[in-house]
Motif scaffolding. Structure first.
Motif, PDB file in Angstrom:
ATOM      1  N   ILE A   1       0.852  -1.182   0.000  1.00  0.00           N
ATOM      2  CA  ILE A   1       0.000   0.000   0.000  1.00  0.00           C
ATOM      3  C   ILE A   1       0.890   1.235   0.000  1.00  0.00           C
ATOM      4  O   ILE A   1       1.718   1.419   0.908  1.00  0.00           O
ATOM      5  CB  ILE A   1      -0.930   0.017   1.226  1.00  0.00           C
ATOM      6  CG1 ILE A   1      -1.821  -1.235   1.216  1.00  0.00           C
ATOM      7  CG2 ILE A   1      -1.764   1.290   1.247  1.00  0.00           C
ATOM      8  CD1 ILE A   1      -2.703  -1.340   2.443  1.00  0.00           C
ATOM      9  N   VAL A   2       0.738   2.041  -1.003  1.00  0.00           N
ATOM     10  CA  VAL A   2       1.555   3.245  -1.115  1.00  0.00           C
ATOM     11  C   VAL A   2       0.820   4.403  -0.457  1.00  0.00           C
ATOM     12  O   VAL A   2      -0.290   4.754  -0.862  1.00  0.00           O
ATOM     13  CB  VAL A   2       1.858   3.570  -2.592  1.00  0.00           C
ATOM     14  CG1 VAL A   2       2.697   4.831  -2.684  1.00  0.00           C
ATOM     15  CG2 VAL A   2       2.556   2.396  -3.256  1.00  0.00           C
ATOM     16  N   ALA A   3       1.418   4.949   0.578  1.00  0.00           N
ATOM     17  CA  ALA A   3       0.799   6.055   1.294  1.00  0.00           C
ATOM     18  C   ALA A   3       1.006   7.353   0.520  1.00  0.00           C
ATOM     19  O   ALA A   3       2.113   7.629   0.048  1.00  0.00           O
ATOM     20  CB  ALA A   3       1.398   6.181   2.687  1.00  0.00           C
ATOM     21  N   ASP A   4      -0.065   8.098   0.378  1.00  0.00           N
ATOM     22  CA  ASP A   4       0.067   9.368  -0.317  1.00  0.00           C
ATOM     23  C   ASP A   4       0.652  10.428   0.627  1.00  0.00           C
ATOM     24  O   ASP A   4       0.864  10.193   1.815  1.00  0.00           O
ATOM     25  CB  ASP A   4      -1.277   9.815  -0.882  1.00  0.00           C
ATOM     26  CG  ASP A   4      -2.356   9.873   0.195  1.00  0.00           C
ATOM     27  OD1 ASP A   4      -2.000   9.878   1.391  1.00  0.00           O
ATOM     28  OD2 ASP A   4      -3.535   9.908  -0.163  1.00  0.00           O
ATOM     29  N   GLU A   5       0.902  11.583   0.088  1.00  0.00           N
ATOM     30  CA  GLU A   5       1.572  12.637   0.856  1.00  0.00           C
ATOM     31  C   GLU A   5       0.728  13.121   2.018  1.00  0.00           C
ATOM     32  O   GLU A   5       1.245  13.402   3.106  1.00  0.00           O
ATOM     33  CB  GLU A   5       1.901  13.799  -0.080  1.00  0.00           C
ATOM     34  CG  GLU A   5       2.739  14.892   0.580  1.00  0.00           C
ATOM     35  CD  GLU A   5       3.135  15.981  -0.399  1.00  0.00           C
ATOM     36  OE1 GLU A   5       3.662  17.003   0.065  1.00  0.00           O
ATOM     37  OE2 GLU A   5       2.909  15.788  -1.616  1.00  0.00           O
ATOM     38  N   SER A   6      -0.594  13.185   1.818  1.00  0.00           N
ATOM     39  CA  SER A   6      -1.466  13.665   2.895  1.00  0.00           C
ATOM     40  C   SER A   6      -1.465  12.709   4.085  1.00  0.00           C
ATOM     41  O   SER A   6      -1.482  13.136   5.246  1.00  0.00           O
ATOM     42  CB  SER A   6      -2.893  13.846   2.371  1.00  0.00           C
ATOM     43  OG  SER A   6      -3.410  12.609   1.894  1.00  0.00           O
ATOM     44  N   THR A   7      -1.417  11.395   3.782  1.00  0.00           N
ATOM     45  CA  THR A   7      -1.376  10.414   4.869  1.00  0.00           C
ATOM     46  C   THR A   7      -0.092  10.534   5.675  1.00  0.00           C
ATOM     47  O   THR A   7      -0.103  10.486   6.910  1.00  0.00           O
ATOM     48  CB  THR A   7      -1.492   8.988   4.300  1.00  0.00           C
ATOM     49  OG1 THR A   7      -2.697   8.879   3.537  1.00  0.00           O
ATOM     50  CG2 THR A   7      -1.517   7.963   5.422  1.00  0.00           C
ATOM     51  N   LEU A   8       1.023  10.698   4.986  1.00  0.00           N
ATOM     52  CA  LEU A   8       2.300  10.857   5.680  1.00  0.00           C
ATOM     53  C   LEU A   8       2.314  12.126   6.520  1.00  0.00           C
ATOM     54  O   LEU A   8       2.898  12.155   7.612  1.00  0.00           O
ATOM     55  CB  LEU A   8       3.445  10.880   4.665  1.00  0.00           C
ATOM     56  CG  LEU A   8       3.676   9.576   3.889  1.00  0.00           C
ATOM     57  CD1 LEU A   8       4.775   9.763   2.855  1.00  0.00           C
ATOM     58  CD2 LEU A   8       4.030   8.441   4.840  1.00  0.00           C
ATOM     59  N   GLU A   9       1.663  13.177   6.030  1.00  0.00           N
ATOM     60  CA  GLU A   9       1.603  14.418   6.804  1.00  0.00           C
ATOM     61  C   GLU A   9       0.799  14.224   8.084  1.00  0.00           C
ATOM     62  O   GLU A   9       1.148  14.779   9.138  1.00  0.00           O
ATOM     63  CB  GLU A   9       0.983  15.524   5.950  1.00  0.00           C
ATOM     64  CG  GLU A   9       1.885  16.008   4.809  1.00  0.00           C
ATOM     65  CD  GLU A   9       1.207  17.065   3.967  1.00  0.00           C
ATOM     66  OE1 GLU A   9       0.005  17.341   4.221  1.00  0.00           O
ATOM     67  OE2 GLU A   9       1.858  17.621   3.061  1.00  0.00           O
ATOM     68  N   ILE A  10      -0.267  13.436   7.999  1.00  0.00           N
ATOM     69  CA  ILE A  10      -1.078  13.165   9.199  1.00  0.00           C
ATOM     70  C   ILE A  10      -0.262  12.394  10.226  1.00  0.00           C
ATOM     71  O   ILE A  10      -0.277  12.704  11.425  1.00  0.00           O
ATOM     72  CB  ILE A  10      -2.351  12.386   8.815  1.00  0.00           C
ATOM     73  CG1 ILE A  10      -3.266  13.252   7.949  1.00  0.00           C
ATOM     74  CG2 ILE A  10      -3.090  11.915  10.059  1.00  0.00           C
ATOM     75  CD1 ILE A  10      -4.467  12.520   7.404  1.00  0.00           C
ATOM     76  N   VAL A  11       0.479  11.381   9.761  1.00  0.00           N
ATOM     77  CA  VAL A  11       1.313  10.587  10.673  1.00  0.00           C
ATOM     78  C   VAL A  11       2.371  11.458  11.324  1.00  0.00           C
ATOM     79  O   VAL A  11       2.606  11.388  12.539  1.00  0.00           O
ATOM     80  CB  VAL A  11       1.957   9.410   9.915  1.00  0.00           C
ATOM     81  CG1 VAL A  11       2.942   8.673  10.818  1.00  0.00           C
ATOM     82  CG2 VAL A  11       0.900   8.457   9.396  1.00  0.00           C
TER      83      VAL A  11
END
Length: 221
Positions: A23-33
């Motif tokens: 599963i490739v995490a998009d940029e918005s997901t990484l920002e949330i983490v």
């Protein structure tokens, strides 16, 4: 009927083999983490969410576990104690069970202390501690387990851990927090490590109470 189970197992295996698990995490997901990690002060984002962003829900999860213990006690209260308790009697099984209990207890301590730094946390640590207690229970006499439980006032400590957890959680929700400390170290994350340890104590001691009830009234774990 067996063929149905075999076909279902083959179909599930093919699905696992043929379906991509990446599963490739998009940029918005990484920002949330990254935001969760920064706000909680711990590298384990899951602990940050459970014990900070979603702390209100976690309080009720602990309360529900306490209610479940009371429910087991209530439902078994009218039953007669089992006249026979089935336990391991052969030395190899006893040695292996107690070795497993030692390992599970050490894992539980590790998960409770370092749950804010790596995968783990209070609930997982409590389950490991409860597993250790269960393995000891099936190799020891009921009287010994019951006497240790009463001697150390385990039921009282369980209730105290719940009250302290709720009190600290209310203070945290009110905006009162401890200093985060140095990121990535054992003494970091403010109140999170303490909450992890309290949850671990609660779940382990609660599991001990349930195990004793089932041994007493059912004679079998």
């Amino acid at each position: 009927m067996k063929w149905i189970y075999v076909l279902a197992g083959i179909a599930l295996s093919l699905k696992i083999l043929l379906t991509s698990n990446f599963i490739v995490a998009d940029e918005s997901t990484l920002e949330i983490v990254q935001a969760v990690i920064q706000e909680s002060g711990v590298p384990n984002a899951v602990s940050g969410i459970i014990l900070r962003n979603r702390l209100y829900d976690t309080i009720f999860e602990v309360v529900v576990f306490s209610i479940a213990i009371f429910g087991v006690n209530y439902l078994l209260a009218n039953e007669k104690p089992s006249p026979q308790v089935r336990q391991f009697n052969d030395p190899p099984s006893i040695v292996l069970a107690r070795l497993g209990a030692t390992i599970a207890a050490l894992v539980g301590v590790e998960l409770a202390i370092r749950g804010h730094l790596s995968p783990g946390g209070g609930f997982a640590a409590g389950v490991a501690g409860g597993t250790a207690i269960g393995l000891i229970a099936i190799t020891s006499s009921m009287e010994v387990m019951q006497s240790i439980y009463k001697r150390w006032h385990t039921a009282t400590w369980e209730k105290i851990s719940v009250l302290i957890f709720i009190g600290l959680s209310i203070l945290t929700l009110g905006g009162i927090e401890l200093p985060y400390g140095e990121f990535g170290t054992l003494l970091s994350g403010g109140i999170l490590p303490i909450l992890n340890i309290l949850v671990a104590i609660k779940v382990a001691l609660g599991s001990w109470a349930v195990i004793l009830l089932f041994i007493r009234y059912r004679g079998l774990l």
